[in-house]
Design a protein around this motif. Structure first.
Motif, mmCIF file in Angstrom:
data_model
loop_
_atom_site.group_PDB
_atom_site.id
_atom_site.type_symbol
_atom_site.label_atom_id
_atom_site.label_comp_id
_atom_site.label_asym_id
_atom_site.label_seq_id
_atom_site.Cartn_x
_atom_site.Cartn_y
_atom_site.Cartn_z
ATOM 1 N N VAL A 281 4.037 3.805 -15.247
ATOM 2 C CA VAL A 281 3.544 3.776 -13.867
ATOM 3 C C VAL A 281 3.266 2.335 -13.463
ATOM 4 O O VAL A 281 2.494 1.637 -14.114
ATOM 5 C CB VAL A 281 2.256 4.616 -13.719
ATOM 6 N N LEU A 282 3.922 1.895 -12.379
ATOM 7 C CA LEU A 282 3.650 0.571 -11.796
ATOM 8 C C LEU A 282 2.431 0.659 -10.907
ATOM 9 O O LEU A 282 1.590 -0.219 -10.874
ATOM 10 C CB LEU A 282 4.809 0.159 -10.899
ATOM 11 N N GLU A 283 2.420 1.702 -10.088
ATOM 12 C CA GLU A 283 1.317 1.879 -9.143
ATOM 13 C C GLU A 283 1.321 3.305 -8.631
ATOM 14 O O GLU A 283 2.330 3.999 -8.700
ATOM 15 C CB GLU A 283 1.470 0.931 -7.952
ATOM 16 N N TYR A 284 0.155 3.699 -8.115
ATOM 17 C CA TYR A 284 0.039 4.966 -7.396
ATOM 18 C C TYR A 284 -0.211 4.653 -5.922
ATOM 19 O O TYR A 284 -0.956 3.723 -5.600
ATOM 20 C CB TYR A 284 -1.187 5.746 -7.858
ATOM 21 N N ASN A 285 0.355 5.478 -5.056
ATOM 22 C CA ASN A 285 -0.052 5.465 -3.657
ATOM 23 C C ASN A 285 -0.508 6.866 -3.309
ATOM 24 O O ASN A 285 -0.078 7.844 -3.936
ATOM 25 C CB ASN A 285 1.101 5.036 -2.744
ATOM 26 N N ALA A 286 -1.361 6.954 -2.293
ATOM 27 C CA ALA A 286 -1.979 8.244 -1.954
ATOM 28 C C ALA A 286 -1.398 8.825 -0.665
ATOM 29 O O ALA A 286 -2.070 9.531 0.060
ATOM 30 C CB ALA A 286 -3.494 8.053 -1.813
ATOM 31 N N ARG A 287 -0.114 8.510 -0.410
ATOM 32 C CA ARG A 287 0.545 8.875 0.859
ATOM 33 C C ARG A 287 2.044 8.763 0.658
ATOM 34 O O ARG A 287 2.496 8.251 -0.350
ATOM 35 C CB ARG A 287 0.065 7.919 1.937
ATOM 36 N N PHE A 288 2.795 9.240 1.652
ATOM 37 C CA PHE A 288 4.244 9.067 1.607
ATOM 38 C C PHE A 288 4.579 7.585 1.602
ATOM 39 O O PHE A 288 3.853 6.774 2.197
ATOM 40 C CB PHE A 288 4.895 9.652 2.863
ATOM 41 N N GLY A 289 5.695 7.201 0.996
ATOM 42 C CA GLY A 289 6.167 5.828 1.080
ATOM 43 C C GLY A 289 6.851 5.587 2.412
ATOM 44 O O GLY A 289 7.333 6.514 3.047
ATOM 45 N N ASP A 290 6.883 4.334 2.791
ATOM 46 C CA ASP A 290 7.590 3.917 3.988
ATOM 47 C C ASP A 290 8.463 2.752 3.575
ATOM 48 O O ASP A 290 7.932 1.688 3.246
ATOM 49 C CB ASP A 290 6.565 3.494 5.059
ATOM 50 N N PRO A 291 9.774 2.878 3.482
ATOM 51 C CA PRO A 291 10.650 3.903 4.036
ATOM 52 C C PRO A 291 11.139 4.995 3.080
ATOM 53 O O PRO A 291 12.231 5.532 3.288
ATOM 54 C CB PRO A 291 11.834 3.067 4.528
ATOM 55 N N GLU A 292 10.352 5.404 2.080
ATOM 56 C CA GLU A 292 10.796 6.521 1.233
ATOM 57 C C GLU A 292 10.799 7.852 1.992
ATOM 58 O O GLU A 292 11.698 8.676 1.823
ATOM 59 C CB GLU A 292 9.897 6.657 -0.008
ATOM 60 N N ALA A 293 9.762 8.063 2.818
ATOM 61 C CA ALA A 293 9.681 9.333 3.571
ATOM 62 C C ALA A 293 10.935 9.542 4.405
ATOM 63 O O ALA A 293 11.409 10.677 4.570
ATOM 64 C CB ALA A 293 8.453 9.319 4.483
ATOM 65 N N GLN A 294 11.500 8.445 4.907
ATOM 66 C CA GLN A 294 12.651 8.535 5.802
ATOM 67 C C GLN A 294 13.897 9.089 5.111
ATOM 68 O O GLN A 294 14.801 9.579 5.791
ATOM 69 C CB GLN A 294 12.974 7.139 6.380
ATOM 70 N N VAL A 295 13.989 8.950 3.771
ATOM 71 C CA VAL A 295 15.162 9.490 3.067
ATOM 72 C C VAL A 295 14.856 10.773 2.296
ATOM 73 O O VAL A 295 15.773 11.516 1.942
ATOM 74 C CB VAL A 295 15.804 8.465 2.099
#
Ligand code: AMP
Ligand code: GLY
Length: 424
Positions: A281-295
């Motif tokens: 694990v490099l990092e955690y985020n607590a939401r959709f990624g931007d621009p990951e959500a877009q794909v």
């Protein structure tokens, strides 16, 4: 259902597009939104950090569910503010959003629960950090503890660079109070993969994988940005990698949060590095990624409101998450100069073509309407030109073809989004 989405980027446009597909959505609002989101939702001029106003709006307009897209309000406790008024909201509470909000917290959690990640030390005293660095192996990674718009990470090749980095983060406070504490982390090599997931506190369901391109220029040169383009799925996220992560990372993280009394409901975004020793694990985020959500979202078959309801209600085990067996690529059109200085207010033409084409999306990020009701640029990342295809190569060709449909002065993009596909 009446839905309120909080945020204003391409990610929120992708979320709004997914919500608009749901037969259950009667009316969508977005605070503050952008010009593109305004085509499918009613934008309300409330900032993402104006919790009282957001809560007030949700009450007055009988909003059935509020979806928080961005990290800052989550880390700041917006979900708690909604829940305190008995309002239904999708996202982690403050005590769980800390998974993204503090790198020191997330590293300590991974260490305590044996979740694979890079070795690290945490410092609150720059003198101690400097002393440690004297004998540390280079290259090394310095991370401001708190939220820093994705920019608080320095990769240092030499001791001199590392010393300068400590000064920037902890003394000059280049990233503000995010640098009160600092994590010093072992440098890892490998491919990066983004894996987004839905979590209901106990159950976790993984979405299709994606890969971002964080640097501004072709060949991963230039400065770090919010993300210049993505593809999904990642061909490097193999069945073997998936099996490893399911065994050692995903459920382990959800269980660790629950064991700490920080039940996580919402999206966990796992930033993974596929190192020679296995995924870490490099990092955690607590939401959709931007621009990951877009794909990722355009490929999801489920009704997003059903899935989000299940996360809130703790019934995610009853949902079968399904993705289309195809691929999607997003190429970000930015204002030349981003992530540093750039001009705004340029007329954007050609976006109407997307309305008529199935499988093509023009997700807006930094846009607004001028006095004549025309789209103009209003930020560094302007549009996320997104296309599906039967294969990654086809999706990439489609997305790049569609970048030609849109024009604006100082339009800038990377020409190598998804180049890695050719090496798979
Ligand atoms: P983060 O915000 O933690 O994802 O870091 C931003 C970027 O820095 C990541 O996407 C990686 O490209 C890079 N990075 C972060 N941590 C490390 C590490 N320990 N080793 C190598 N690269 C890293
Ligand atoms: N694309 C990376 C992020 O959203 O943090």
């Amino acid at each position: 259902m009446k839905i309120l989405i909080v945020g204003s980027g391409g990610r929120e446009h992708a979320i709004a597009t997914a919500v608009a597909k749901s037969p259950r959505a009667e009316k969508i609002y977005c605070a503050p939104g952008n010009a593109g989101i305004g085509q499918i939702a009613e934008c309300v001029p409330i900032g993402a950090m104006e919790f009282d106003k957001l809560v007030g709006f949700a009450k007055e307009n009988a909003i059935d569910m509020t979806i928080i897209g961005m990290d800052d309000p989550l880390v700041g406790g917006v979900v708690d503010a909604f829940e305190a008024e008995g309002l239904r909201v999708f996202g982690p509470r403050k005590n769980a959003a800390i998974l993204e909000g503090s790198k020191a917290f997330s590293k300590d959690l991974m260490k305590k629960y044996n979740i694979p990640t890079a070795g690290y030390e945490t410092f609150d005293d720059p003198a101690k950090a400097l002393e440690y660095l004297e004998t540390a192996k280079m290259p090394i990674v310095l991370k401001a503890d708190g939220l820093a718009l994705g920019k608080g990470v320095l990769i240092c090749q030499t001791l001199e660079e590392a010393k300068a980095g400590v000064k920037e983060i902890m003394e000059d406070k280049k990233f503000g109070s995010a640098g009160n504490n600092m994590v010093v982390e072992e440098f890892m090599t490998g491919r990066e993969v983004s894996v987004l997931s839905y979590v209901d506190g106990k159950t976790i369901q993984i979405m299709s994988s994606a890969q971002d391109h964080k640097r501004a220029k072709d060949g991963d040169q230039g400065l770090n940005t919010g993300g210049m383009g993505t593809f999904s799925p990642s061909p490097f996220y193999t069945a073997k990698v998936d099996e490893f992560c399911k065994k050692y990372i995903y459920q382990a993280t959800v269980d660790a949060m629950a064991a700490e009394g920080r039940e996580f409901k919402g999206i966990i975004f796992f930033g993974l590095m596929l190192t020679p020793e296995g995924p870490k694990v490099l990092e955690y985020n607590a939401r959709f990624g931007d621009p990951e959500a877009q794909v990722v979202l355009p490929r999801m078959k489920n009704d997003i409101l059903d899935v989000m309801d299940a996360c809130i209600d703790g019934t995610l085990d009853q949902i079968k998450l399904e993705f289309e067996d195809n691929a999607c690529v997003c190429v970000v059109l930015a204002s030349d100069g981003y992530p540093l200085a750039y001009e705004k207010g340029k007329l954007i033409e050609g976006t109407e073509k997307f309305d008529a084409e199935d499988g093509y999306y023009c997700f807006h990020a930094g846009t607004k309407l001028n006095e004549d009701g025309k789209f103009i640029t209003n930020g560094g990342r302007v549009l996320g030109i997104t296309a599906k295809g039967a294969t990654l190569k086809e999706a990439r060709a489609n997305a790049y073809a569609a970048t030609e449909w849109v024009t604006f002065e100082n339009k800038y993009m990377r020409n190598d989004i998804g180049k890695a596909i050719d090496e798979a």
